[in-house]
Design a protein around this motif. Structure first.
Motif, PDB file in Angstrom:
ATOM      1  N   GLY A 105       0.797  -1.224   0.000  1.00 24.16           N
ATOM      2  CA  GLY A 105       0.000   0.000   0.000  1.00 24.16           C
ATOM      3  C   GLY A 105       0.824   1.265   0.000  1.00 24.16           C
ATOM      4  N   ASP A 106       2.065   1.175  -0.492  1.00 24.96           N
ATOM      5  CA  ASP A 106       2.952   2.342  -0.488  1.00 24.96           C
ATOM      6  C   ASP A 106       3.664   2.411  -1.831  1.00 24.96           C
ATOM      7  N   THR A 107       2.971   2.917  -2.844  1.00 27.39           N
ATOM      8  CA  THR A 107       3.493   2.930  -4.201  1.00 27.39           C
ATOM      9  C   THR A 107       3.990   4.323  -4.584  1.00 27.39           C
ATOM     10  N   PRO A 108       4.787   4.403  -5.664  1.00 25.67           N
ATOM     11  CA  PRO A 108       5.118   5.711  -6.220  1.00 25.67           C
ATOM     12  C   PRO A 108       3.879   6.272  -6.920  1.00 25.67           C
ATOM     13  N   ASP A 109       4.032   7.408  -7.563  1.00 28.32           N
ATOM     14  CA  ASP A 109       2.903   8.044  -8.243  1.00 28.32           C
ATOM     15  C   ASP A 109       2.962   7.863  -9.755  1.00 28.32           C
ATOM     16  N   VAL A 110       4.166   7.764 -10.291  1.00 24.87           N
ATOM     17  CA  VAL A 110       4.366   7.518 -11.720  1.00 24.87           C
ATOM     18  C   VAL A 110       5.487   6.500 -11.835  1.00 24.87           C
ATOM     19  N   VAL A 111       5.355   5.569 -12.768  1.00 27.09           N
ATOM     20  CA  VAL A 111       6.386   4.550 -12.935  1.00 27.09           C
ATOM     21  C   VAL A 111       6.604   4.295 -14.419  1.00 27.09           C
ATOM     22  N   GLN A 112       7.864   4.184 -14.808  1.00 22.51           N
ATOM     23  CA  GLN A 112       8.217   3.872 -16.190  1.00 22.51           C
ATOM     24  C   GLN A 112       8.328   2.361 -16.345  1.00 22.51           C
ATOM     25  N   ILE A 113       7.584   1.816 -17.325  1.00 25.28           N
ATOM     26  CA  ILE A 113       7.587   0.375 -17.582  1.00 25.28           C
ATOM     27  C   ILE A 113       7.649   0.153 -19.085  1.00 25.28           C
ATOM     28  N   GLU A 114       8.458  -0.807 -19.525  1.00 17.69           N
ATOM     29  CA  GLU A 114       8.473  -1.153 -20.942  1.00 17.69           C
ATOM     30  C   GLU A 114       7.109  -1.714 -21.346  1.00 17.69           C
ATOM     31  N   TYR A 115       6.758  -1.529 -22.612  1.00 21.31           N
ATOM     32  CA  TYR A 115       5.442  -1.950 -23.089  1.00 21.31           C
ATOM     33  C   TYR A 115       5.173  -3.421 -22.812  1.00 21.31           C
ATOM     34  N   ARG A 116       6.199  -4.255 -22.912  1.00 16.72           N
ATOM     35  CA  ARG A 116       5.981  -5.694 -22.712  1.00 16.72           C
ATOM     36  C   ARG A 116       5.584  -6.021 -21.277  1.00 16.72           C
ATOM     37  N   GLY A 117       5.855  -5.107 -20.348  1.00 15.59           N
ATOM     38  CA  GLY A 117       5.514  -5.357 -18.956  1.00 15.59           C
ATOM     39  C   GLY A 117       4.160  -4.834 -18.536  1.00 15.59           C
ATOM     40  N   THR A 401       1.068  -8.296 -28.795  1.00 15.02           N
ATOM     41  CA  THR A 401       0.442  -8.446 -27.485  1.00 15.02           C
ATOM     42  C   THR A 401       1.395  -9.214 -26.578  1.00 15.02           C
ATOM     43  N   TRP A 402       1.654  -8.642 -25.421  1.00 20.87           N
ATOM     44  CA  TRP A 402       2.504  -9.322 -24.442  1.00 20.87           C
ATOM     45  C   TRP A 402       1.625  -9.962 -23.376  1.00 20.87           C
ATOM     46  N   GLY A 403       1.940 -11.189 -23.017  1.00 20.60           N
ATOM     47  CA  GLY A 403       1.144 -11.905 -22.037  1.00 20.60           C
ATOM     48  C   GLY A 403       1.528 -11.549 -20.617  1.00 20.60           C
ATOM     49  N   PRO A 404       0.797 -12.091 -19.656  1.00 19.36           N
ATOM     50  CA  PRO A 404       1.071 -11.791 -18.244  1.00 19.36           C
ATOM     51  C   PRO A 404       2.251 -12.560 -17.680  1.00 19.36           C
ATOM     52  N   ASN A 405       2.831 -13.469 -18.462  1.00 20.21           N
ATOM     53  CA  ASN A 405       3.949 -14.270 -17.942  1.00 20.21           C
ATOM     54  C   ASN A 405       5.143 -14.244 -18.898  1.00 20.21           C
ATOM     55  N   VAL A 406       5.490 -13.039 -19.362  1.00 22.67           N
ATOM     56  CA  VAL A 406       6.671 -12.865 -20.207  1.00 22.67           C
ATOM     57  C   VAL A 406       7.917 -13.388 -19.501  1.00 22.67           C
ATOM     58  N   ASN A 407       7.972 -13.229 -18.179  1.00 22.35           N
ATOM     59  CA  ASN A 407       9.130 -13.687 -17.419  1.00 22.35           C
ATOM     60  C   ASN A 407       9.328 -15.198 -17.539  1.00 22.35           C
ATOM     61  N   VAL A 408       8.232 -15.940 -17.618  1.00 26.86           N
ATOM     62  CA  VAL A 408       8.331 -17.397 -17.764  1.00 26.86           C
ATOM     63  C   VAL A 408       8.923 -17.740 -19.133  1.00 26.86           C
ATOM     64  N   ALA A 440       1.592 -23.987 -19.514  1.00 26.78           N
ATOM     65  CA  ALA A 440       1.451 -24.610 -18.194  1.00 26.78           C
ATOM     66  C   ALA A 440       1.372 -23.546 -17.110  1.00 26.78           C
ATOM     67  N   ASP A 441       2.164 -22.489 -17.230  1.00 27.54           N
ATOM     68  CA  ASP A 441       2.145 -21.439 -16.220  1.00 27.54           C
ATOM     69  C   ASP A 441       0.818 -20.683 -16.238  1.00 27.54           C
ATOM     70  N   LEU A 442       0.301 -20.390 -17.433  1.00 31.10           N
ATOM     71  CA  LEU A 442      -0.999 -19.710 -17.521  1.00 31.10           C
ATOM     72  C   LEU A 442      -2.090 -20.538 -16.852  1.00 31.10           C
ATOM     73  N   GLN A 443      -2.083 -21.832 -17.158  1.00 34.25           N
ATOM     74  CA  GLN A 443      -3.115 -22.704 -16.590  1.00 34.25           C
ATOM     75  C   GLN A 443      -2.956 -22.838 -15.079  1.00 34.25           C
ATOM     76  N   LYS A 444      -1.725 -22.967 -14.624  1.00 38.49           N
ATOM     77  CA  LYS A 444      -1.459 -23.074 -13.189  1.00 38.49           C
ATOM     78  C   LYS A 444      -1.893 -21.805 -12.465  1.00 38.49           C
TER      79      LYS A 444
END
Length: 451
Positions: A105-117, A401-408, A440-444
């Motif tokens: 519950g203690d976030t910054p106000d603006v954050v730079q993120i690459e599009y894939r994230g 389109t980048w998925g929610p598990n690019v890290n996997v 497998a990660d998406l399904q899990k």
């Protein structure tokens, strides 16, 4: 489309993504409430007293006088708003840090993120829908660039920079070896063969297996989508035939020793670039700036051209790289944060100012300013560099389109592909194994998956 949420409950940071009908109704209501003098476009802060915005970024460094000048200008325009720069790492580190801050519950106000994230943070509910807040700034950025932060017509970030894909190459050595600049990937393979024949120690490029984003973009150019959405489900196409075609292309070049198996920006890679043994880099238009940092003595010997095409005459490519300004869902000053993000990324003054910190702006004003700007230091003689890249931007119609598990995917792909390149084993098998790991990660994780 809004990235689908898991079909089963997850940690409390997960939030329900509204259905398409509800989203449309909410969007229409928010747009009706907005006008061209919205605070995000005019930059008028809504707070009655002083506000301090914490801005997580790696592009604007507090020690950089040019970055400080940008922030000082915003302070002059908005005396009640102070922007505090906090330098962070790249997207993976920043995203993980933001999710932890969100839970606390203690976030910054603006954050730079690459599009894939961006999609993973949207699905996690860690960033705010700022559609209404930036409505007045929409005309400052072209639709194909807004698309990188927009899902189901909801805007989750203001584009900072973009990576129109180009081939940056050693013009002097291409000329010396009598090699034409390739316009197709078939010609690229021919050029690779010619270069290596002329100088057995020279290669058209390195094969950097850990560059997941490049291989995804290359596959998209060939007609594949590594992630896509189908209603409320995810589809994964890493092992689609169009994608495997690109695996075969690189495997052929590696097996014929026509590209050097070498990670980017290592001391070895840097030395080869300086010595004229690696002659090109297919990447975003940011590549010249990177090359200049490691090989400044080669300035004046390079030029950039549009990326080779799979089918002659089909110039469309995806963007490669680039990032956006997002407002965390738990920002204590979300409206002021969105106003600052819109000013920096989409306004005429803010977008132009990004050129001062060596960023290729996503905003129209900044893009227009590049056309009269000096070319990158790496190629001072190529006066049409920005005309070339602007045409690439106009041709950039392939969405990724980048998925929610690019890290996997990154974990499954990079090391395995590098091993396959060194051991001369199947690249296709790596793509297929990555497909299975991502599925497998998406399904899990509780997502609905359709194939």
């Amino acid at each position: 489309m809004t990235p689908p949420s898991p079909s089963t409950p997850r940690r409390r940071r997960r939030r329900t993504i509204l259905g398409a009908a509800a989203l449309a109704a909410a969007l229409m209501a928010s747009l009706a409430a907005c006008s061209s003098d919205d605070s995000a476009s005019s930059g008028t802060a809504s707070a009655s007293g002083p506000v301090t915005l914490e801005f997580w970024t790696w592009s604007l460094k507090g020690s950089d006088p040019a970055a400080k000048a940008i922030i000082d200008k915003y302070h002059q325009l908005h005396p009640n708003v102070t922007v505090k720069l906090s330098e962070v790492g790249g997207t993976s580190d920043t995203a993980a840090k933001l999710l932890a801050a969100d839970q606390a519950g203690d976030t910054p106000d603006v954050v730079q993120i690459e599009y894939r994230g961006v999609p993973a943070l949207v699905v996690a509910g860690a960033v705010k829908d700022i559609t209404a807040d930036v409505a007045g700034a929409k005309s400052g950025v072209d639709p194909n660039i807004w698309a990188q932060t927009t899902f189901n017509n909801q805007v989750y970030g203001v584009p900072q920079d973009i990576g129109p894909m180009v081939l940056t190459y050693r013009k002097d050595l291409f000329d010396k070896y009598g090699v034409k600049v390739p316009t197709t990937w078939a010609e690229y393979a021919e050029a690779a063969e010619q270069i290596h024949k002329k100088d057995p120690d020279a290669y058209i490029a390195s094969f950097a297996a850990n560059q997941l984003e490049f291989f995804a973009a290359h596959a998209a150019q060939a007609g594949a989508q590594w992630w896509s959405t189908d209603g409320n489900a995810w589809k994964v196409g890493i092992d689609s035939e169009a994608s495997l075609k690109t695996a075969d292309f690189w495997q052929d070049l590696v097996e014929r020793d026509l590209v050097k198996v070498e990670p980017l920006l290592t001391p070895e890679w840097n030395a080869k670039v300086n010595d004229g043994k690696i002659l090109s880099w297919a990447a975003g238009a940011w590549a010249p700036s990177v090359i200049y940092t490691v090989a400044p003595d080669t300035a004046g010997k390079w030029e950039s051209a549009p990326l080779p095409q799979w089918t002659k005459g089909q110039a469309a490519v995806p963007f490669l790289g680039g990032s956006a300004y997002l407002v965390p869902a738990k920002s204590k000053h979300a409206k002021e944060a969105a106003a600052f993000a819109a000013w920096l990324g989409a306004s005429e003054e803010g977008s132009k100012s990004l050129l001062d910190v060596d960023i290729f702006p996503g905003g129209n004003a900044g893009r227009q300013a590049t056309l009269s700007a000096e070319p990158p230091k790496l190629m001072p003689q190529q006066k049409d560099f920005y005309q070339v890249t602007d045409q690439v931007i106009k041709n950039t119609t392939i969405p990724v389109t980048w998925g929610p598990n690019v890290n996997v995917a990154q974990s499954a792909f990079g090391d395995a592909l590098n091993k396959a390149a060194l051991d001369k084993t199947s690249f296709r098998a790596v793509y297929q194994a990555t497909q299975q790991a991502v599925l497998a990660d998406l399904q899990k994780s509780g997502y609905t998956v359709t194939q």
